[in-house]
Structures are given as structure tokens and as C-alpha cells.
Scaffold this active site. Structure first.
Site, PDB file in Angstrom:
ATOM      1  N   ARG A  53      -2.787   5.300  -1.449  1.00 36.43           N
ATOM      2  CA  ARG A  53      -1.797   5.828  -0.514  1.00 36.43           C
ATOM      3  C   ARG A  53      -1.955   5.291   0.893  1.00 36.43           C
ATOM      4  NH1 ARG A  53      -0.602  10.411  -3.916  1.00 36.43           N
ATOM      5  NH2 ARG A  53      -1.902   9.666  -5.599  1.00 36.43           N
ATOM      6  N   THR A  54      -3.170   5.369   1.408  1.00 36.67           N
ATOM      7  CA  THR A  54      -3.380   4.917   2.784  1.00 36.67           C
ATOM      8  C   THR A  54      -2.984   3.446   2.891  1.00 36.67           C
ATOM      9  OG1 THR A  54      -5.167   6.496   3.083  1.00 36.67           O
ATOM     10  CG2 THR A  54      -5.094   4.669   4.623  1.00 36.67           C
ATOM     11  N   LYS A  82     -20.494 -11.089  -3.775  1.00 42.21           N
ATOM     12  CA  LYS A  82     -21.549 -12.106  -3.771  1.00 42.21           C
ATOM     13  C   LYS A  82     -22.606 -11.833  -2.718  1.00 42.21           C
ATOM     14  CE  LYS A  82     -18.067 -15.477  -5.179  1.00 42.21           C
ATOM     15  NZ  LYS A  82     -16.954 -16.103  -4.467  1.00 42.21           N
ATOM     16  N   ARG A 103     -11.097   0.133   5.262  1.00 44.16           N
ATOM     17  CA  ARG A 103     -11.612   1.306   4.542  1.00 44.16           C
ATOM     18  C   ARG A 103     -12.927   0.859   3.925  1.00 44.16           C
ATOM     19  NH1 ARG A 103      -9.705   5.641   1.097  1.00 44.16           N
ATOM     20  NH2 ARG A 103      -8.441   6.107   2.917  1.00 44.16           N
ATOM     21  N   HIS A 131     -11.420   9.481   9.692  1.00 45.69           N
ATOM     22  CA  HIS A 131     -10.179   8.907   9.177  1.00 45.69           C
ATOM     23  C   HIS A 131      -9.084   9.216  10.200  1.00 45.69           C
ATOM     24  CE1 HIS A 131      -7.261   7.296   6.587  1.00 45.69           C
ATOM     25  NE2 HIS A 131      -7.371   8.079   5.529  1.00 45.69           N
TER      26      HIS A 131
END
Ligand code: ZN
Lengths: 304, 154
Positions: A53-54, A82, A103, A131
Site C-alpha cells: 500500500r505505502t 549480495k 522502507r 512512519h
């Protein structure tokens, strides 16, 4: 270091918040007006953990401003897998984009990343930390549904690991708001957040039972309690069950109580609440686009 | 300090005497200074020595070494009453109290295992010093009790 990174709701003043919300309201009233505004601009998407959603709401917001995105793709296919450091990854991607959205599963990652880049970086969730853009859309929803004056807000669920809760609690200290935190003992607000609220002189109380405060609330912000926070399934079920609401639970609430949730929900809000006038969580999710458009517009203007 | 107590730890010619250290914290003081004996430093320690001011105190004497301001800042977290005496040619030439700094960088390890500073990234730990305790500038975790346990010396 730039000062227009958006890392934590702690750094948002009332004036900052209101200017973004005012701009978002203008945008919501006429969404097509900014269609060419940021033609040719690129937003770098650094999503180190899944977020449908974000991420979608940032992509939508950027495209509605006439810009586009560059996406590093799922982590399991990227150089992160990696063993590349976060500091290196962000320094590479900043060369491709005019601003970054990140995020990441670790707390403090957005702050650290912002120290390595010269384009504005937006924290879209750092572990159990913060957030802030979710908070701006939460505040937008609160303002349009209940106003900011003499507000009583209940925040319920996982307050320990819930980054949306931490950000919202910080931001609400800018307003005339009483905050009631409702959670199981094991998922209370972390010490750091309580410290900030005390420092800010916030009016706050902690409860284990929603009934103690439900009748006084203008807003009830519900978050999900996750099974993985508990040692076993039974313990989780016992606790989580006490923090679920349905239409009957809300019978004692004010008529104009607004129920919010950052989504996705699982079973903490029963479907019968959707039919009541209290439900505001879908509207809340939709508000993410104009709010993020307002924020991106502000940041991209500043970075020209 | 009486002459009798002074004798418990030998006098030094050049270096630093850290006095009025909170009882039992002497080894943590050495950890902050990065002294574990492997560098050949000459160190004397008095532990739980009677003190008028503190009841019991520790004293640490380091030969041939003067402390940096950074080191003194961090000492203040575990030994807020400490006094630092700089000795040259057997004489105390400077004497000062420790002062709590605004922040300490690269000295403490964040106890939050999900904190970015605990991973393999090119970033120093950074803690703001609060009235009681310290706080990670990255993840906001607050440490109040036993700060010395989080001292991290490479
Ligand atoms: Zn930390």
C-alpha cells in the site's frame, strides 16, 4: 546534510503539518491540476521489505504529479542480497533520482541513509521506528473527521513495535490532544516514545482495557497485534482477542467516534464496523495519495 | 585523601590520576580508555577505598597517558563525581571535574539488535546524554541502567 529529509514525525512542527495538510486539501479538491507539474522528475523507490500500500500510494502520487519512479525491485533479487551495505546502496541510487523513498526493516536506517545522500529522503517506515508520511495522512483524516481542537484520541493494539503509533503519538503533541494508549502489558509504548511525550508535556494515559476510555474518545486508532510477537500461538490468541472491536463494542462510544486503522487489518476490526458511521479506514488509506502528492511537491520544488 | 590511603596505590611520575570514581567502576573506566594491559601501559587501581565524599570509591592511575576530552566525557556517564588529576614530574599540574557531554559518539553499543548502528554499516554509534541515561540518536532506544555494560571498545 540537507534539512528537507522526512525522517521522523518528531521533527514536524504544527506549522509544517498544517502546511502539508492544507496543500493536500487543495490537491484533493482538484486532483488533475498538477498533472504536468513534475514532468521528467524521478522518485527512487528503495523498499527493503514488502509494502504494497505505502509503495502504491507513493507511485500513484508521483505519477499524478507528472513524474515517474525508478524501483530497485524486490530485495531478494538486488545487490543487497549480495551483501552491499545500505550506505552504498543509497549512494548509488541517489544518482538516478531527484528524491528517495525508503522502507527498511531496521530502526534508524532512514536517518543513517539520509546522512549519505544529497537528495531528499523520505522515511516510509524504519523497522519499529517511525512512519512519518503515514502520520501525515492520519492527521489529515483526523482533521477532516474530528478537527484538531480539544481532541481525545485512543490508540490501541501493538504500541511497542507499531511505527505508525510512534509517529502519530509524537505528532499529536503539537495539538490540544489527550492521548490514551490501550495495549497488553507486554506491548506498551517503548520508553523512548514515552520519554518524548513527557518532554513535550503531552497529556497521556496508559490502559490495558479499552472500556476504561472508550466513551470519552473522539478517535480510536486501532493497530494489529502480530502473532510473531508472542512465544506461542495460544498466548497470542488470548491477548489479541481482547483488542478486537466489532459494532457491538462500539455501542457505548460517542456517535461521532471515528475509527481508524493504518491497514492492512486482519481481524482486529470486525467487518460489521465497516457498515457503521464510525469506519474511516478506507477513506484514511485514500488520503495517502493527496497527502503524499503535497509532500512530494514540496520536496521536489525545494530540490530544484 | 590521606597520605595513608594515597600509599595504597603507588605515586606516578607522569600521567593521569582518576579519583572519586564510583565504587566498583574502575574496570569500566579502563574499558573506556581502551586499556586492557596488552598495550603495556602501567596502571594502578584502588577499588572500594574508603572515601569521605562517596563512602567507597575507586582510584585509577595511568602512567604516561593524559586523557582526551572525549574520554573524560564518557567517564562522566559512569563516574559522575570523578576528578581528573594530570601529573607531570610527580606534581598535580591540572585538576578538573568531569562534565556530562551533550552526546557520546562511537563508545557505546546500542542494545537494540534491530538498530542500524549494530550492523555492518559505516556509521558510529551516537548517543544523546539525558539527565538520566543516554539515548541512541538513530533508533531512540534509551539506556538508563548499567550504561557501562554497553561500552564498546574495538
Ligand atoms: Zn540504536
Amino acid at each position: 546534510m540537507r534539512d528537507d529529509h522526512i525522517i521522523s514525525a518528531k521533527h514536524l512542527s504544527r506549522a509544517d503539518i498544517e502546511s502539508v495538510l492544507d496543500r493536500a486539501a487543495e490537491i484533493a479538491a482538484d486532483p488533475g491540476a498538477l498533472a504536468d507539474r513534475h514532468d521528467g522528475k524521478l522518485l527512487g523507490m528503495l523498499f527493503f521489505e514488502p509494502s504494497t500500500r505505502t509503495k502504491m500510494s507513493f507511485v500513484t502520487a508521483m505519477r499524478r504529479l507528472g513524474g515517474d519512479i525508478v524501483d530497485m525491485g524486490p530485495v531478494d533479487q538486488s545487490s543487497v542480497k549480495k551483501g552491499e551495505s545500505l550506505a552504498d546502496t543509497v549512494r548509488v541510487v541517489e544518482g538516478y533520482a531527484d528524491a528517495l523513498v525508503m522502507r527498511h526493516p531496521l530502526e534508524g536506517s532512514a536517518k543513517m541513509a539520509s546522512e549519505f545522500v544529497d537528495v531528499p529522503l523520505i522515511n516510509a517506515g524504519d523497522g519499529a521506528g517511525q512512519h512519518p508520511t503515514q502520520t501525515l495522512l492520519d492527521l489529515y483524516t483526523i482533521r477532516e473527521s474530528a478537527g484538531f481542537d480539544d481532541l481525545t484520541v485512543g490508540i490501541m493494539g501493538d504500541l511497542k513495535y507499531g511505527r505508525t503509533v510512534h509517529s502519530l503519538a509524537h505528532a499529536l503533541t503539537n495539538f490540544d490532544a489527550q492521548q490514551h494508549f490501550v495495549s497488553p502489558e507486554s506491548l506498551k509504548l517503548p520508553r523512548g516514545v514515552r520519554y518524548d511525550l513527557h518532554e513535550a508535556g503531552a497529556s497521556m494515559r496508559e490502559h490495558t482495557d479499552l472500556e476504561e476510555v472508550l466513551e470519552t474518545l473522539d478517535v480510536l486508532y486501532v493497530t494489529r497485534i502480530q502473532a510473531e510477537r508472542f512465544p506461542d500461538e495460544d498466548e497470542y490468541r488470548k491477548v489479541a482477542g481482547e483488542y478486537q472491536i466489532d459494532a457491538e463494542t462500539l455501542a457505548d462510544a460517542k456517535d461521532d467516534l471515528v475509527v481508524m486503522h493504518p491497514l492492512p487489518r486482519v481481524d482486529e476490526i470486525a467487518a460489521d464496523v465497516d457498515e457503521t458511521d464510525h469506519a474511516r479506514y478506507f477513506q484514511q488509506a485514500h488520503n495517502g495519495v493527496p497527502v503524499r502528492m503535497a509532500l512530494l511537491d514540496q520536496i521536489l520544488e525545494g530540490s530544484q | 585523601m590521606t597520605d595513608d590511603q594515597q600509599l595504597r596505590v603507588s605515586k606516578i611520575t607522569e600521567g593521569t590520576v582518576i579519583d572519586h570514581v564510583t565504587g566498583g567502576q574502575a574496570l569500566n573506566v579502563l574499558a573506556i580508555l581502551g586499556i586492557d594491559g596488552s598495550g603495556g601501559e602501567e596502571v594502578s587501581i584502588g577499588m572500594n577505598v574508603p572515601s569521605d565524599r562517596l563512602g567507597r570509591k575507586d582510584v585509577v592511575k595511568v602512567e604516561g597517558r593524559e586523557l582526551s576530552q572525549d574520554e573524560v566525557d564518557v567517564l562522566s556517564l559512569i563516574a559522575p563525581a570523578a576528578t581528573i588529576n594530570i601529573v607531570r614530574d610527580y606534581d598535580v599540574v591540572e585538576k578538573h571535574r568531569v562534565e556530562r557531554p551533550g552526546e557520546v559518539v562511537g563508545v557505546l553499543r546500542c542494545p537494540n539488535r534491530n538498530c542500524i548502528t549494530t550492523k555492518d554499516e559505516p556509521v558510529d554509534s551516537r548517543f544523546a546524554v539525558l539527565e538520566e541515561g543516554v539515548r541512541c540518536a538513530y533508533c531512540d532506544t534509551i539506556i538508563r541502567e548499567s550504561i557501562a555494560e554497553h561500552i564498546h571498545v574495538d
